[in-house]
Structures are given as C-alpha cells and as structure tokens.
Design an enzyme around this catalytic site. Structure first.
Site, mmCIF file in Angstrom:
data_model
loop_
_atom_site.group_PDB
_atom_site.id
_atom_site.type_symbol
_atom_site.label_atom_id
_atom_site.label_comp_id
_atom_site.label_asym_id
_atom_site.label_seq_id
_atom_site.Cartn_x
_atom_site.Cartn_y
_atom_site.Cartn_z
ATOM 1 N N LYS A 133 12.190 13.696 -8.336
ATOM 2 C CA LYS A 133 11.896 13.072 -7.064
ATOM 3 C C LYS A 133 11.145 13.999 -6.142
ATOM 4 O O LYS A 133 10.404 13.556 -5.298
ATOM 5 C CB LYS A 133 13.204 12.596 -6.434
ATOM 6 C CG LYS A 133 13.703 11.366 -7.156
ATOM 7 C CD LYS A 133 15.021 10.898 -6.638
ATOM 8 C CE LYS A 133 16.138 11.650 -7.295
ATOM 9 N NZ LYS A 133 17.421 10.953 -7.215
ATOM 10 N N LYS B 23 10.654 17.595 -16.258
ATOM 11 C CA LYS B 23 11.419 16.370 -16.058
ATOM 12 C C LYS B 23 10.848 15.577 -14.877
ATOM 13 O O LYS B 23 10.472 16.168 -13.861
ATOM 14 C CB LYS B 23 12.881 16.760 -15.772
ATOM 15 C CG LYS B 23 13.815 15.585 -15.633
ATOM 16 C CD LYS B 23 15.254 16.041 -15.392
ATOM 17 C CE LYS B 23 16.105 14.855 -14.954
ATOM 18 N NZ LYS B 23 17.509 15.181 -14.756
ATOM 19 N N LYS C 76 16.454 26.416 -8.104
ATOM 20 C CA LYS C 76 16.181 25.915 -6.751
ATOM 21 C C LYS C 76 16.059 27.054 -5.751
ATOM 22 O O LYS C 76 15.240 27.000 -4.840
ATOM 23 C CB LYS C 76 17.290 24.950 -6.300
ATOM 24 C CG LYS C 76 17.223 23.586 -6.964
ATOM 25 C CD LYS C 76 18.202 22.634 -6.296
ATOM 26 C CE LYS C 76 18.237 21.278 -6.979
ATOM 27 N NZ LYS C 76 19.320 20.424 -6.448
#
Ligand code: TRP
Length: 336
Positions: A199, A196, A115
């Site tokens: 969202k 994956k 991230k």
C-alpha cells in the site's frame, strides 16, 4: 453436541488504498472461511499510526476499507468486524505485554529492521508494533491467525510472548498458529515482481491494482505489467520469470484452478499481451461487484459506523474479560 469452531483472528491495516494483494491474500480468504470458523476481523488503525500518515486520510481510508470488507462479503451475522481503536482493551493490554516482552525480541524483527531503515526518526510505536499485534491475537484466545508470509515472524513472536506470560503468571493464553494461504500468499508488484504489492508503493501508478479501481484502470495497469523475453506462459520460480509467474498466480487465485488448468487456459495465447488481458478480465470481473456494493456503504457513513459499533461491542465482550484476567494475574487491583 456440535464441536466448538476454531477461533480465527486477523487484522488489516487501513494504510493506502485496499489493493489486489489485500483482496487475494486476506479479504477473499476471510470471506471464504466464515461458516466453518468463529471469526474476529479487525481494522488495525492503531498499527497505522506507527509510520508517518495524514490524520484525515486515515479516517477516510478506515471507512473505505470497512466498506470494501463488507462489500466483499464479510457478513456481520457470521463474523465480528471491528476497528481496533474502538476496543480499548487492545491498547491497555499492550502496556501489560510490553512489560513482559524483552526488547531484544523486538529488535530482531525483520519488518522493524526494514521499516526503521527507511525512516529518519523512529517512533517507539514502530518497535512496539508486534506487541500490539500480539495483544490483538491473545485477547481473543485465537487458534488461527491468517496472515501473509511476511507476518509469520510476528505470529511466532506472539507465541513466545504468550509462553512467557503463561510461565510467569500462570496459564492465560492459548497458542495461536499462523495460517498462510497456499495460493497468492504474496501478490507481487506489477511493475516490480520482486517486491510484494504494497500500500505504501500503491500510489505509484502501475504497481498495484486497487480493489475500487475502474475496469479501464485495471486493464491499463495489467497491460503495462513487467514480464520477460522468454515468451513462454508457465509457472516458474526463476527470478527472471517472476512477472509472468505473478500474473499466472493472480489468475489462479481468482479462478481457483490447478496450475495445469491455468497453463492450459493460455495454451493458445499469442503472447504475453493475451496473458495480460486474460488476467485483467478475471480481475475486473472479480472486483466489479465489490466496487459496486461498497458504494452503498460509503454513501451512508452513519449506517456503516453503526455496523462497526456493533462489531466493537461483540469484540469487547471477549476482549474485556481477558484483559481483566491479565490485570488480576499481574497484581493490579480491580477497579469498581
Ligand atoms: N501486521 C499485520 C499486517 O500488516 C496486521 C495485523 C495487526 C494483524 N494485528 C494483527 C494480522 C493480528 C493478524 C492478526 O498484515
């Protein structure tokens, strides 16, 4: 006397729209285990503040996620469902555990590395994310923590933090174990079966199927799903067959059939087109009742907020004494 039920704690972030990966990887498992376990399910809104977001959107998505969870079958008479920020013990405990967590442990987390590589400026909250997650789990003395396999490292870190605290201040926390579903632990993106379903990417049309999407949209997205040119419908862990494997895994997670039975269901398929439509149909059928039911909660936010307030009240009853115990052991004077 009946044996004590194992206690489960799990969390889900209100970022982006709830999608099929959340449903199969988390929500469906949560609903299923409600009778055998004592459950705490948490919408972790504080975790969602660690990456850039829009405040009004967060509020909306938090209520939407709560509606989906109740609509999917989380029963407030069996499980405690609450919003993390409603129970202030989480943020308070986080400070206390920050002071026993070596920074080096956090710098090693793969999710932090991923991230932070994507952001220009990194908030302190992003590196602290796993400590807040440890508080979520440890405040409830959870035995089991259902998570996707990408969160396993955070649960292991939680165990290390608990062990360190217990060592320094005396036995305080139970050791939680990660529980990773065997089927559909990871639903992959339909446009890119190596990533994956997530969202943050779900605003890209074709990547994810939203739990609240209408049947036409679901069919459209499945029809465009990435496959390969082998034209062979079977499970496989080969990289270039990941798309077909993902479609079959989704079908398997919904129907709960064995791999052999899933392949048998498609033995007469004329090609990937039939496979895509077949998978889309079971997904549409599984999500339809949730979409319909969630509308009732969304139309009545006052009632929804009251259900969440009740959950927070029940969560506080467990979390507050644990926080007090931490404060006491760490040498703080108990306020009146
Ligand atoms: N980090 C988890 C995820 O992204 C969400 C989460 C926060 C969580 N706190 C938790 C999961 C506690 C399990 C237990 O999926």
């Amino acid at each position: 006397m009946s044996e004590k039920k194992p206690r489960v704690f799990s969390g889900i972030q209100p970022t982006g729209e709830p999608h099929l990966g959340n449903y199969l990887g988390a929500i469906k498992q949560w609903v299923k285990g409600q009778d055998e376990k004592e459950n705490f399910f948490c919408i972790v809104d504080l975790h969602s503040l660690t990456v850039p977001y829009d405040p009004e959107g967060l509020r909306e998505r938090t209520r939407k996620l709560a509606s989906v969870l109740f609509a999917a079958g989380i029963d407030p008479d069996k499980s405690v469902l609450f919003i993390q920020s409603h129970v202030s013990a989480h943020a308070e405990a986080c400070w206390l555990l920050n002071c026993v967590t070596p920074l080096g442990w956090l710098q090693k987390m793969t999710q932090f590395k991923d991230k932070s590589a994507k952001q220009e400026s990194i908030g302190t909250g992003l590196i602290d994310y796993p400590v807040l997650m440890a508080c979520d789990i440890l405040l409830y003395n959870a035995d089991e923590v259902p998570v996707g396999d990408d969160q396993k490292q955070h649960v292991e870190l939680t165990r290390n933090i608990a062990g360190r605290f217990n060592n320094i201040y005396g036995e305080t926390f139970a050791m939680p174990a990660p529980v990773i579903p065997k089927v559909a632990a990871r639903v992959m993106g339909l446009d890119d079966p190596m990533a994956k379903m997530s969202k943050s990417s779900s605003s890209v049309r074709g990547h994810a199927v939203g739990v609240l999407d209408d049947p036409d949209e679901i069919l459209y997205v499945f029809k465009r799903a990435k496959t390969d040119s082998y034209n062979e419908i079977r499970f496989s862990d080969e990289e270039d067959r990941a798309g077909v494997n993902n479609l079959l895994s989704i079908y398997q997670a919904i129907t709960r059939k064995s791999k052999g039975d899933v392949e048998a269901d498609f033995a007469n398929a004329r090609g990937y087109g039939d496979l895509k439509v077949g998978v889309a149909e079971v997904v549409i059928d599984a999500l339809r009742p949730i979409r319909e039911e969630s509308g009732k909660y969304l139309d009545d936010p006052v009632a929804l907020d009251a259900m969440l307030a009740r959950g927070a009240e029940q969560a506080r009853e467990v979390a507050m004494p644990k926080l007090r115990e931490m404060q006491e052991k760490m040498g703080l004077i108990m306020g009146l």
